[in-house]
Design an enzyme around this catalytic site. Structure first.
Site, PDB file in Angstrom:
ATOM      1  N   ASP A  65      -5.865   5.182  -0.866  1.00  0.00           N
ATOM      2  CA  ASP A  65      -5.155   4.496   0.221  1.00  0.00           C
ATOM      3  C   ASP A  65      -4.172   5.433   0.922  1.00  0.00           C
ATOM      4  OD1 ASP A  65      -6.196   1.908   0.440  1.00  0.00           O
ATOM      5  OD2 ASP A  65      -5.038   1.175  -1.265  1.00  0.00           O
ATOM      6  N   HIS A  78       0.838  -1.206   0.000  1.00  0.00           N
ATOM      7  CA  HIS A  78       0.000   0.000   0.000  1.00  0.00           C
ATOM      8  C   HIS A  78       0.869   1.250   0.000  1.00  0.00           C
ATOM      9  CE1 HIS A  78      -3.231  -2.833   1.405  1.00  0.00           C
ATOM     10  NE2 HIS A  78      -3.894  -2.108   0.542  1.00  0.00           N
TER      11      HIS A  78
HETATM   12  P1  AMP Z   1      -6.938  -1.818  -0.770  1.00  0.00           P
HETATM   13  O1  AMP Z   1      -6.506  -2.236   0.602  1.00  0.00           O
HETATM   14  O2  AMP Z   1      -7.812  -0.601  -0.822  1.00  0.00           O
HETATM   15  O3  AMP Z   1      -5.798  -1.709  -1.721  1.00  0.00           O
HETATM   16  O4  AMP Z   1      -7.856  -2.982  -1.302  1.00  0.00           O
HETATM   17  C1  AMP Z   1      -7.309  -4.105  -1.874  1.00  0.00           C
HETATM   18  C2  AMP Z   1      -7.464  -5.280  -0.945  1.00  0.00           C
HETATM   19  O5  AMP Z   1      -7.730  -6.417  -1.741  1.00  0.00           O
HETATM   20  C3  AMP Z   1      -6.215  -5.631  -0.172  1.00  0.00           C
HETATM   21  O6  AMP Z   1      -6.096  -4.922   1.012  1.00  0.00           O
HETATM   22  C4  AMP Z   1      -6.422  -7.110   0.061  1.00  0.00           C
HETATM   23  O7  AMP Z   1      -7.298  -7.326   1.142  1.00  0.00           O
HETATM   24  C5  AMP Z   1      -7.121  -7.544  -1.196  1.00  0.00           C
HETATM   25  N1  AMP Z   1      -6.159  -8.054  -2.185  1.00  0.00           N
HETATM   26  C6  AMP Z   1      -5.617  -7.425  -3.235  1.00  0.00           C
HETATM   27  N2  AMP Z   1      -4.773  -8.235  -3.898  1.00  0.00           N
HETATM   28  C7  AMP Z   1      -4.788  -9.412  -3.252  1.00  0.00           C
HETATM   29  C8  AMP Z   1      -4.139 -10.640  -3.446  1.00  0.00           C
HETATM   30  N3  AMP Z   1      -3.294 -10.876  -4.450  1.00  0.00           N
HETATM   31  N4  AMP Z   1      -4.389 -11.610  -2.558  1.00  0.00           N
HETATM   32  C9  AMP Z   1      -5.224 -11.424  -1.551  1.00  0.00           C
HETATM   33  N5  AMP Z   1      -5.884 -10.281  -1.327  1.00  0.00           N
HETATM   34  C10 AMP Z   1      -5.682  -9.283  -2.155  1.00  0.00           C
HETATM   35 ZN    ZN Z   2      -5.935   0.059  -2.740  1.00  0.00          ZN
END
Ligand code: AMP
Ligand code: ZN
Length: 598
Positions: free
Chosen positions: A222, A181
């Site tokens: 984020d 992030h």
């Molecule tokens: P954000 O936190 O706003 O970036 O939302 C994306 C969320 O999706 C992450 O925090 C994870 O919970 C989930 N996520 C994204 N990519 C993956 C991945 N490759 N494996 C598991 N969870 C993922």
């Molecule tokens: Zn995100």
């Protein structure tokens, strides 16, 4: 006559209670219809007194209310979606993680401790992986920042404010030195949103203000992420959790902190918006960013699916939120190299949270125990249950919205379709255009025929995405076989197999590193676009001296604030890396420069 009316009342009473409990909405509707017809007949015959009539109508209203509650509950219920996850084909740990991350019901799938996998998995591979840390080029290079003139003119965004704001965003995204992030993720999501808007043609449905809201929401979505999950904030009773009452803790912070930046005059990029536009943009941005809270995922999908089945038009804020949500989890729809790297970066971020949890004596959150997490398995679950349904819904929604625009535009040969004409088809209704007099009625203004509706090919867009997602899933399946083997063998064999899994992932990491840094002409170079600092996790991330500054002056290398410009030339969802010429001799084994194609 009174007796008959009371009879009806009693029937109604028992019916409404029964239906409230049982929820047989269909039968309830039939019953209600019958009762109302009966009342009408009684009225016609004059066979009823006013008191009984009133009672019966009140009961009819309560039955109606029960039906409504029942229907609403069904819409809010995400159990259907979750029941698939219960399938035995999904490992318990993965089920646990899916349920606790993508629904509001924490721990809906109870962990059975005896089934908890107890093997050490792929720590070494993760440690040796390529991780996103921070971009090299500092914002001083943003002096030459080239935004399309139309953007700046249309919104009258003061350029110095834009630069200060973007700089502050970069600082905020770098605050916690997160592997995932960070500012590259922000740039990636922003660019992906831009890509989706262009390639689905949805930009022709949105006003310029809405397009600005989309880009802005993606860029800030984020901001100041702590590298830990909402649940971690709640469990540790962090200040933000207390501030936001455990509700979408991080998301509330992202949007609030970004707006706080703009309270400073020199960072106020929205200074020239009218009051109405400012308020409308803010409302959209808040809704979109809050919808990136993954605990609302199943609810969001269900509501949108429901909307698509209705004849009415699609709610703009909901469609925009879906685009941002999809972009946020879009790396499985990109090339394996990118997807793998993003996944490993996220895993490392999860593992660091696990380390904190261990230090605090807390239970590991799902996927946060670096010693036992099933990375490949979790990715299969993530793709199957989250990513595929999201992209399938995204493309269905885009079809429902854009197809009528394409048809209409082809009839009227509007500018949006590529042939400038007086009789332009606005993506926005007249009423909307009047509501926002400061904005042109279409986003393209009839000048950008390269992004016209005529060039939109939703079928290829969908096929292409699904193909990439499937291919990535297959790669994880191959890796999952090894992972499964390690899980099942005895203690001694376990060590050997672990080495084999680690070696396999290590091999994958090295292969990707090499692919990323080898030009087609054999020279060592990053693919293109954003320069990333790739460090080993043993390397102190805060130590500037450990950062090999990228000396490559390739103008294709952009940072967060340049990312939008890249979108014109790049294809983040399709990404075959292009190669540059410059060689990078100073690359160390554990501290490399890499580029991520964006
Ligand atoms: P954000 O936190 O706003 O970036 O939302 C994306 C969320 O999706 C992450 O925090 C994870 O919970 C989930 N996520 C994204 N990519 C993956 C991945 N490759 N494996 C598991 N969870 C993922
Ligand atoms: Zn995100």
């Amino acid at each position: 006559m009174g007796a008959r009316a009371t009879e009806t009342t009693r029937e109604l009473e028992s019916t409404s209670i029964k239906y409230q409990i049982g929820g047989h909405a269909e039968k309830m509707w039939q019953r209600l219809k019958g009762i109302l017809r009966c009342l009408v007949k009684q009225l016609e015959k004059g066979d009823i007194n006013v008191v009984d009539l009133k009672k019966n109508i009140e009961y009819a209203a309560s039955v109606l209310e029960a039906v409504y509650i029942d229907e609403t509950r069904k819409l809010l219920d995400t159990e259907d979606e979750l029941s698939d996850i219960q399938s035995d084909s999904v490992p318990l740990e993965v089920r646990d993680w899916l349920a606790s991350t993508f629904t509001r019901e924490m721990g809906i799938v109870k962990r059975r401790p005896e089934e908890k996998p107890k093997f050490r998995s792929i720590v070494h591979a993760v440690q040796a992986g390529i991780f996103v840390e921070r971009m090299y080029r500092r914002t001083s290079s943003m002096v030459g920042l080239a935004y399309p003139a139309e953007v700046i003119v249309t919104f009258k965004i003061p350029v110095p404010n834009l630069i200060s704001f973007a700089e502050a965003l970069e600082v905020g995204y770098s605050k916690y030195k997160n592997p995932y992030h960070n500012l590259i993720h922000a740039a990636d999501v922003t660019q992906t949103v831009h890509y989706i808007m262009i390639h689905t043609g949805i930009m022709h449905w949105l006003t310029e203000l809405e397009i600005l809201a989309m880009i802005f929401a993606a860029a800030v979505h984020d901001y100041e992420h702590t590298g830990t999950t909402n649940n971690f904030h709640i469990q540790t009773r962090s200040d933000v959790a207390i501030l936001y009452n455990d509700r979408s803790v991080l998301e509330n912070h992202h949007v609030s902190a970004a707006y706080r930046l703009m309270q400073e005059e020199e960072m106020n990029i929205l200074a020239n918006l009218t009051k109405d536009d400012w308020r409308e943009l803010r409302s959209l941005v808040i809704e979109m960013v809050l919808s990136t809270d993954m605990s609302g995922h199943f609810q969001q999908i269900k509501t949108m699916r429901h909307t698509l089945q209705q004849t009415e038009g699609v709610d703009k804020a909901k469609a925009m939120s879906l685009i941002l949500h999809a972009a946020d989890i879009s790396h499985p729809a990109k090339s394996w190299e990118l997807h793998y790297r993003w996944t490993m970066a996220l895993m490392e971020e999860f593992f660091r949270q696990g380390d904190k949890e261990a230090a605090l004596g807390l239970q590991f959150s799902p996927l946060c125990d670096r010693k036992s997490t099933l990375v490949a398995q979790s990715q299969i679950g993530f793709i199957d249950f989250i990513v595929e349904p999201t992209f399938s819904l995204l493309t269905d929604s885009m079809e429902k919205i854009v197809m009528p625009l394409i048809e209409e535009a082809s009839k009227s040969e509007s500018p949006a379709f590529g042939t400038p004409s007086q009789n332009s088809l606005g993506a926005v209704s007249n009423a909307e255009a009047q509501r926002r007099p400061s904005f042109k009625s279409t986003s393209d203004g009839g000048t950008h025929t390269e992004n016209s509706l005529a060039t939109v090919d939703l079928t290829s867009f969908k096929d292409n995405l699904m193909k990439i997602i499937q291919a990535n899933k297959e790669r994880w399946k191959e890796l999952a076989v090894e992972e499964e083997l390690v899980k099942n063998v005895g203690e001694q064999e376990k060590d050997q197999s672990r080495n084999s899994t680690d070696a396999q992932l290590q091999e994958e990491t090295t292969r990707i590193q090499n692919e990323s840094s080898q030009g087609s002409d054999g020279t060592t170079c990053p693919p293109r676009s954003i320069v990333l600092q790739v460090v080993s996790f043993d390397t102190p991330l805060s130590d500037e001296s450990n950062s090999e500054k990228c000396t490559n002056s390739d103008p294709n290398q952009k940072d967060l604030t340049d990312a939008q410009q890249e979108t014109q030339n790049t294809d983040p969802l399709n990404g075959e890396p292009k190669h540059c010429k410059k060689s990078e001799d100073s690359v160390k084994a554990t501290e490399k420069e890499a580029l991520i194609q964006n």
